[in-house]
Design a protein around this motif. Sequence first.
Motif, short mmCIF file in Angstrom:
data_model
loop_
_atom_site.label_atom_id
_atom_site.label_comp_id
_atom_site.label_asym_id
_atom_site.label_seq_id
_atom_site.Cartn_x
_atom_site.Cartn_y
_atom_site.Cartn_z
N ASN C 49 0.82 -1.21 0.00
CA ASN C 49 0.00 0.00 0.00
C ASN C 49 0.86 1.26 0.00
O ASN C 49 0.48 2.26 -0.61
N SER C 52 2.38 1.47 -3.57
CA SER C 52 1.42 1.81 -4.62
C SER C 52 0.69 3.12 -4.35
O SER C 52 -0.17 3.51 -5.13
N ILE C 54 -1.27 4.22 -1.81
CA ILE C 54 -2.50 4.35 -1.02
C ILE C 54 -2.20 4.99 0.32
O ILE C 54 -2.94 5.84 0.79
N TYR C 55 -1.07 4.61 0.93
CA TYR C 55 -0.62 5.28 2.15
C TYR C 55 0.60 6.13 1.83
O TYR C 55 1.42 5.75 0.98
N PRO C 74 -1.73 7.11 -6.05
CA PRO C 74 -1.86 5.79 -6.68
C PRO C 74 -1.96 5.89 -8.20
O PRO C 74 -1.43 5.04 -8.92
N ARG C 84 -1.18 -3.91 -9.48
CA ARG C 84 -1.32 -4.80 -8.34
C ARG C 84 -2.65 -5.54 -8.31
O ARG C 84 -3.60 -5.19 -9.00
N PHE C 86 -5.37 -7.28 -5.15
CA PHE C 86 -5.67 -7.02 -3.74
C PHE C 86 -5.90 -8.32 -3.00
O PHE C 86 -6.37 -9.31 -3.57
#
Lengths: 387, 307, 260
Positions: C49, C52, C54-55, C74, C84, C86
């Motif tokens: 994450n 990519s 997201i965080y 992202p 990616r 999930f």
Amino acid sequence: MSTNTTNSLSGVLCSFAFAGVITALMTAIFIVESQLLIAGVLLGTIGAIVISSKFGVTSIILKSLGENENLSNALAVLVTLALIVIFYDDHYVLFILCTILLYSVTVLGLNIQLGYAGLINFSGAAFFGVGGYTAAVLSQYHSIPPILTLVIGGIIAAIVGSILLLPILRTSGHYSALVTLAFALLFKVFLDVNDSLGGAQGVDVGSFTLFGWDFGNDITIGSYDVSFYVPYVLASLVMLCVVFFFVRRIERSWIGLCLDSVRIDEVSSSCFGINIVRWKIVAFTIGNFVAGLSGALYASILGYISPANFSFGDSLMFLSILLLGGIGNLWGTIIATAIVVVLPEKFQVIQEYRLFIYSTLVLLMIVYRPVGLLPRKTRTYRPGESS
Amino acid sequence: MDISLLAQFTVNGLMLGMMYALVAVGFTLFFGVLDIIVFSHGDVVMVGAFAALTGHYWLTGIYPDMSMWVELFFISCISIITVAAFGMIMAKTMILRLRSASPLNTLLATMMLGTVLREAVRLFFPGGSNPKPFPVLLPDISASFGDFTLRFDSVILFVLGALLIVSLHLLITKTKLGMAIRAVAQDEETARLMGVNFTLIVLITFAIGSAVAAFAGVMNGLYYNEINFGMGLLLGAIGFSAAIIGGLGNIYGAILGGFLFAGLQTLGAVAMPFASAYKDVFAFGVVILIMAWKPTGLIAEKTSERV
Amino acid sequence: MSDSLLQCTGLTMHFGGLAALSDMSLHINKGEVLGLVGPNGSGKTTFFNVVSGIYKPTCGTVIFDGKDITSESPQAVYNHGISRTFQLSRLCLELSVFDNIMIGNHKRLSRGFISNIFSRRKFNEEYEDGLKRATHILTALNPELANRMFDVVSELPMIDRRRIEICRALISKPKLLFLDEPSAGMTHEETRQLMDEILNMGSYAKGLSIVLIEHEMNVIKRVTDRCVVFNFGQKLFEGTYSEVIADPAVQEAYLGKEVE
């Protein structure tokens, strides 16, 4: 691009027959005055639908209509034209037709917002009203051509909507619902107390004039006195056709796909490069533009508007139509609009109870058949093509 | 601005705030246990007021010379008990069925439910389409400080409302029942596994929330001396706004939101004396701004999403 | 390390007081399959994450293909060529297989109104191209699935959904693919089948680097070139599969300390 031509003949015939039945049904509903007969016609219709579903006739009809979409669309226009011809001097019926067509336009706008992008809008009637009030103000200037009035109505609605963009983009779920809900209430109170726009009494909207021809006067063609509503119905029909085409194309393009993806899963959308903010802005703005567009025309047809036309209850009605027809199904929207508009108008017995009955029905619908009358179909980008 | 006028506005604002807080608490309680917004809650307040009015007709029919206080006690009880029962029935027959629906559908469905209640009262309550006078059941005493009049009945209503909120708070935080409600609110699955009867707790929560709403309805009637079938829509919208700006699922947030909304309305009326009719426009406008500033309410709801 | 594709240095991610990832440094070479192993909650998914987008990491840098992509969105990370899947399948269940795959192809799709709505020539070209490529990858994964291109995903079994997710991640021809527990929710047999399919991707997998989170050690054994073991957000060990299973610290993390 290979449309199957073999089985299309029976399909075409079936589609034509169906269009004829719909025309006859609508004519019957509009002509019949006796409440008992109306009830009879309605029960007969429901009975016919139930029976034909049981024997698979409904699915045959739906299949025939779906097989050749261009034909179906053309037939729908033909049915409307036929109704206009049949009721060429009946102000009342023509006005109801206008209402159906323009409410459908508005709900199609909401469909882009809610059905595709998943943005709930509780102030649909407010944006409809922004268009209407724009038309009222602009009608004081006779030099503005009608089409420009409509477009300006849509643009103003989109601009007013953009005030809400920031809170809508930042919130989600119930918090987002509050934003448009608060706006709907705010808008109604604002209209009620604002004297420059006529206050609670409302305001007159001048009729359209084009090259010195006033849309507000009846027309005489040969020996026929044609209602002044006829040009308005035609204008509404054109507007619905244009918006329908536009929304259909959005659905069957990458834009529709991006909007769907944004609605269903924002995290995975962003991981595949989809710009969530951009698509939400696009969907919200287009939806409000469409609502404003139809509101401007509707106000011109009414000739007089007041805040009562654009209350929270009306926004709720627009959303209910969307839900009733099946979110994302464009034909479902139009059918649901017709039902919601025509039923209480013709069925005077229930006039007093209409809000009660109607909200009960929607409530039951949500509990027992949440997908609506006609659920949205899986997307095909190029219909008629077998994959 | 002179001080007595300011005091008058403050007292009125506090009264309104108490009413809004009582409604908002219901919204947030229901959201807590079921994660859905029950928008018809405002109309439940209206039903509460009408239930009390019915009680009044009935009681004065039997005992014409009943004392004010006794009657107030009895009609409040009638209203609270019937509405609590009504809330449970509503939850059992409608709301629990909506749990699997999308948030939009539940919101719309409960709005429709509110319309049904509103229309039912308008159509089926004798003379329901007109505003109904509400009996005066509190002593008409007031104390004057210069231009400022403090009505005794307002003080009583405010104190009663505050007591109700405090006892609700104690019920939620200190009792076993409150613990079960909080457990369900936090994690339904775990609560079930721990032996909490989920449906029962939901029904009890609806009974409590509806009872509080009924009280708010009686309070509304006593304060304005008039009730009408449409009063629930705006009350519901305001209660919803209050619960949301406070932050859903948080009782303190709802109370804060209720008083904040009343404060905004009052401020709107004070700040724009030339256009006090715009006070609701102002209040809802600020609500929208608050949403832009704090998208999950002033006391934020705790959320996390697993990616 | 000239052939290093992704270089992470000192990545740290704090959630409140919890360090889900602390001072994580690792690299992946071009064309390599890297396995991430470690107990639940050891920071593997958090690592995905963070990379990519997201965080946003608390500190540390991510260099991808010579460019610093730390804290990018992202969308930007995807456009750089990282794709990616999930852990909990995140497909759009109500859309068709084709729609889901095309979401992954977003990079190549035009977003303008003219080409999408009015003049459809460009749209039609993209549609044909997308359909061809989607069919190609799906056929490589599972020919039967390629015939169900316009079916709704919610009607398909779990293994097919995984395939679609992988296809969605691959269609944009990424340089680096993150697979987050592709075997979750599937049987051993299905997992084996799926991994075979991924390895047999042929032209699509050629030169592709893969980072794989996996609990099934035999999958790790079979497909990875190198492994990194995570524990409490830190790197516990790095090496080939056989080195990893021989390491006493790894054994301890997995099986607990032996009682003497």
